[in-house]
Design a protein around this motif. Sequence first.
Motif, PDB file in Angstrom:
ATOM      1  N   PHE A  37      -5.860  -8.233 -38.582  1.00 15.25           N
ATOM      2  CA  PHE A  37      -6.091  -7.342 -37.444  1.00 15.25           C
ATOM      3  C   PHE A  37      -6.129  -5.866 -37.815  1.00 15.25           C
ATOM      4  N   LYS A  38      -5.791  -5.546 -39.035  1.00 13.45           N
ATOM      5  CA  LYS A  38      -5.664  -4.143 -39.443  1.00 13.45           C
ATOM      6  C   LYS A  38      -6.990  -3.403 -39.295  1.00 13.45           C
ATOM      7  N   GLY A  39      -6.929  -2.245 -38.600  1.00 17.86           N
ATOM      8  CA  GLY A  39      -8.115  -1.419 -38.427  1.00 17.86           C
ATOM      9  C   GLY A  39      -9.052  -1.881 -37.326  1.00 17.86           C
ATOM     10  N   LYS A  40      -8.703  -2.960 -36.641  1.00 13.55           N
ATOM     11  CA  LYS A  40      -9.550  -3.486 -35.566  1.00 13.55           C
ATOM     12  C   LYS A  40      -9.039  -2.965 -34.210  1.00 13.55           C
ATOM     13  N   ILE A  41      -9.809  -3.269 -33.160  1.00 10.67           N
ATOM     14  CA  ILE A  41      -9.450  -2.858 -31.807  1.00 10.67           C
ATOM     15  C   ILE A  41      -8.951  -4.057 -31.009  1.00 10.67           C
ATOM     16  N   THR A  42      -7.903  -3.836 -30.232  1.00 13.72           N
ATOM     17  CA  THR A  42      -7.470  -4.830 -29.268  1.00 13.72           C
ATOM     18  C   THR A  42      -7.664  -4.277 -27.868  1.00 13.72           C
ATOM     19  N   ILE A  43      -7.934  -5.151 -26.936  1.00 17.85           N
ATOM     20  CA  ILE A  43      -8.149  -4.749 -25.544  1.00 17.85           C
ATOM     21  C   ILE A  43      -6.955  -5.197 -24.706  1.00 17.85           C
ATOM     22  N   LEU A  44      -6.361  -4.265 -23.967  1.00 14.41           N
ATOM     23  CA  LEU A  44      -5.355  -4.597 -22.970  1.00 14.41           C
ATOM     24  C   LEU A  44      -6.017  -4.502 -21.594  1.00 14.41           C
ATOM     25  N   CYS A  45      -5.822  -5.532 -20.780  1.00 13.91           N
ATOM     26  CA  CYS A  45      -6.526  -5.609 -19.507  1.00 13.91           C
ATOM     27  C   CYS A  45      -5.592  -5.381 -18.317  1.00 13.91           C
ATOM     28  N   ASP A  46      -6.098  -4.651 -17.331  1.00 14.14           N
ATOM     29  CA  ASP A  46      -5.400  -4.466 -16.051  1.00 14.14           C
ATOM     30  C   ASP A  46      -3.945  -4.052 -16.245  1.00 14.14           C
ATOM     31  N   GLN A  47      -3.722  -3.079 -17.147  1.00 14.25           N
ATOM     32  CA  GLN A  47      -2.340  -2.729 -17.504  1.00 14.25           C
ATOM     33  C   GLN A  47      -1.529  -2.211 -16.325  1.00 14.25           C
ATOM     34  N   GLU A  48      -2.203  -1.718 -15.293  1.00 11.82           N
ATOM     35  CA  GLU A  48      -1.478  -1.214 -14.122  1.00 11.82           C
ATOM     36  C   GLU A  48      -0.811  -2.356 -13.337  1.00 11.82           C
ATOM     37  N   ASP A  49      -1.233  -3.587 -13.589  1.00  8.99           N
ATOM     38  CA  ASP A  49      -0.629  -4.737 -12.911  1.00  8.99           C
ATOM     39  C   ASP A  49       0.529  -5.339 -13.702  1.00  8.99           C
ATOM     40  N   SER A  50       0.807  -4.775 -14.870  1.00 10.25           N
ATOM     41  CA  SER A  50       1.919  -5.239 -15.708  1.00 10.25           C
ATOM     42  C   SER A  50       3.037  -4.206 -15.684  1.00 10.25           C
ATOM     43  N   LYS A  58       3.373  -1.669 -28.864  1.00  8.75           N
ATOM     44  CA  LYS A  58       4.111  -1.548 -30.125  1.00  8.75           C
ATOM     45  C   LYS A  58       3.791  -2.705 -31.054  1.00  8.75           C
ATOM     46  N   MET A  59       3.636  -3.899 -30.498  1.00  9.29           N
ATOM     47  CA  MET A  59       3.279  -5.053 -31.315  1.00  9.29           C
ATOM     48  C   MET A  59       1.933  -4.853 -32.000  1.00  9.29           C
ATOM     49  N   PHE A  60       0.949  -4.389 -31.242  1.00 10.63           N
ATOM     50  CA  PHE A  60      -0.372  -4.195 -31.837  1.00 10.63           C
ATOM     51  C   PHE A  60      -0.372  -3.033 -32.829  1.00 10.63           C
ATOM     52  N   GLN A  61       0.470  -2.037 -32.598  1.00 11.37           N
ATOM     53  CA  GLN A  61       0.630  -0.982 -33.595  1.00 11.37           C
ATOM     54  C   GLN A  61       1.107  -1.575 -34.915  1.00 11.37           C
ATOM     55  N   ASN A  62       2.065  -2.483 -34.827  1.00 13.67           N
ATOM     56  CA  ASN A  62       2.585  -3.120 -36.025  1.00 13.67           C
ATOM     57  C   ASN A  62       1.521  -3.946 -36.744  1.00 13.67           C
ATOM     58  N   LEU A  63       0.540  -4.419 -35.994  1.00 18.40           N
ATOM     59  CA  LEU A  63      -0.564  -5.165 -36.594  1.00 18.40           C
ATOM     60  C   LEU A  63      -1.641  -4.235 -37.149  1.00 18.40           C
ATOM     61  N   GLY A  64      -1.469  -2.935 -36.936  1.00 20.85           N
ATOM     62  CA  GLY A  64      -2.439  -1.956 -37.442  1.00 20.85           C
ATOM     63  C   GLY A  64      -3.668  -1.808 -36.576  1.00 20.85           C
ATOM     64  N   MET A  65      -3.551  -2.129 -35.293  1.00 20.74           N
ATOM     65  CA  MET A  65      -4.709  -2.101 -34.411  1.00 20.74           C
ATOM     66  C   MET A  65      -4.733  -0.856 -33.531  1.00 20.74           C
ATOM     67  N   ASP A  66      -5.946  -0.445 -33.133  1.00 20.80           N
ATOM     68  CA  ASP A  66      -6.139   0.552 -32.092  1.00 20.80           C
ATOM     69  C   ASP A  66      -6.258  -0.192 -30.761  1.00 20.80           C
ATOM     70  N   ILE A  67      -6.032   0.526 -29.668  1.00 19.99           N
ATOM     71  CA  ILE A  67      -5.966  -0.119 -28.361  1.00 19.99           C
ATOM     72  C   ILE A  67      -6.977   0.486 -27.398  1.00 19.99           C
ATOM     73  N   ALA A  68      -7.738  -0.395 -26.730  1.00 18.91           N
ATOM     74  CA  ALA A  68      -8.628   0.009 -25.639  1.00 18.91           C
ATOM     75  C   ALA A  68      -8.087  -0.578 -24.347  1.00 18.91           C
ATOM     76  N   TYR A  69      -8.256   0.150 -23.249  1.00 16.66           N
ATOM     77  CA  TYR A  69      -7.784  -0.300 -21.947  1.00 16.66           C
ATOM     78  C   TYR A  69      -8.982  -0.540 -21.039  1.00 16.66           C
ATOM     79  N   MET A  70      -9.070  -1.734 -20.468  1.00 16.83           N
ATOM     80  CA  MET A  70     -10.188  -2.103 -19.601  1.00 16.83           C
ATOM     81  C   MET A  70      -9.684  -2.979 -18.465  1.00 16.83           C
ATOM     82  N   THR A  71     -10.504  -3.089 -17.428  1.00 23.31           N
ATOM     83  CA  THR A  71     -10.244  -4.129 -16.445  1.00 23.31           C
ATOM     84  C   THR A  71     -10.661  -5.469 -17.065  1.00 23.31           C
ATOM     85  N   SER A  72     -10.191  -6.543 -16.494  1.00 24.66           N
ATOM     86  CA  SER A  72     -10.577  -7.873 -16.984  1.00 24.66           C
ATOM     87  C   SER A  72     -12.088  -8.062 -16.910  1.00 24.66           C
ATOM     88  N   ASP A  73     -12.692  -7.558 -15.844  1.00 23.44           N
ATOM     89  CA  ASP A  73     -14.139  -7.687 -15.684  1.00 23.44           C
ATOM     90  C   ASP A  73     -14.888  -6.914 -16.760  1.00 23.44           C
TER      91      ASP A  73
END
Length: 300
Positions: A134-147, A157-172
């Motif tokens: 996962f290092k250097g890749k992007i992960t998507i977190l969805c609908d974070q306002e509902d969590s 923090k978990m994805f940081q430990n995996l070396g990933m960047d984070i994008a925020y999107m709706t599920s759609d």
Amino acid sequence: MRITIIGLGLIGGSIAKDLRKSGFGSEFIGVEANEEHAKQALKIGLVDRIETLEVGVKNTDLVIIAIPVNKVLEVLPKVLDLIDSGTTVTDMGSAKKYLVNSVATHKRRKNFVPAHPMSGTENSGPNAALEGLFKGKITILCDQEDSGPQHVALIEKMFQNLGMDIAYMTSDEQDHSTAFVSHLPHAAAYALANAVQAKEDRNIIFDLASGGFRSTVRLAKSSASMWHPIFQQNRQYVVESLNVYIKHLIEFRDCMRDEDDNKMLALIENANNIRGILDGENPHFVKNEEKLTKLYTKKS
């Protein structure tokens, strides 16, 4: 921190490897329906022990669900029913809207953080797990306002430990975007593999197959049990992406058929622009370096 991973294949196993190496978790518990995979995961040290779902998700800090998306639909509500009030739950599935809607009214919805790490290979099973996948890749977190914010923070923090960047999107938005960059390439690879196998003299063709063909069709080796339900759950947007792709295939075919060589050259040169896009010369996301977690927000 005690971490429970449901599904010890490529994704779940690779997460276990990297989180253990970084010291993110103190104990790793596995839940795995395939007995052979469970034995392999224990043998190679992906997890410390194997438990049933009911035992594995109790008294744990974090539950990571890394199984095919049709199975997530069955397992996620059970997990949310069983967990303690402070436990964080996330899933790694490639299709999100259908899943998120299925637990929208669950009393533990705020414990759940939908996620999709954009990384993988065509291989499966515990022995396919890789360090640094996962290092250097992007992960998507969805609908974070509902969590719950504390649950979102832990998954960040978990994805940081995996070396990933984070994008925020709706599920759609997630389903729409991944239909083009992930689901379409797999559908195209399956179709290409079927097209070549349909040739009467296919054995000769396979003897001639070189690096270009092998790299293009590589995704066709991806597990049917994983990808069939992804296509089912994201049917609308995959059909849209296929329609766009077919339109461009027809355009390319027609200029060859009509001997319109200037147009054919223009299409190839236009396609070459993908090099700059993939190299980040014209990103559609703006990186905010001031944040501890690298955030991505869409340009207005």
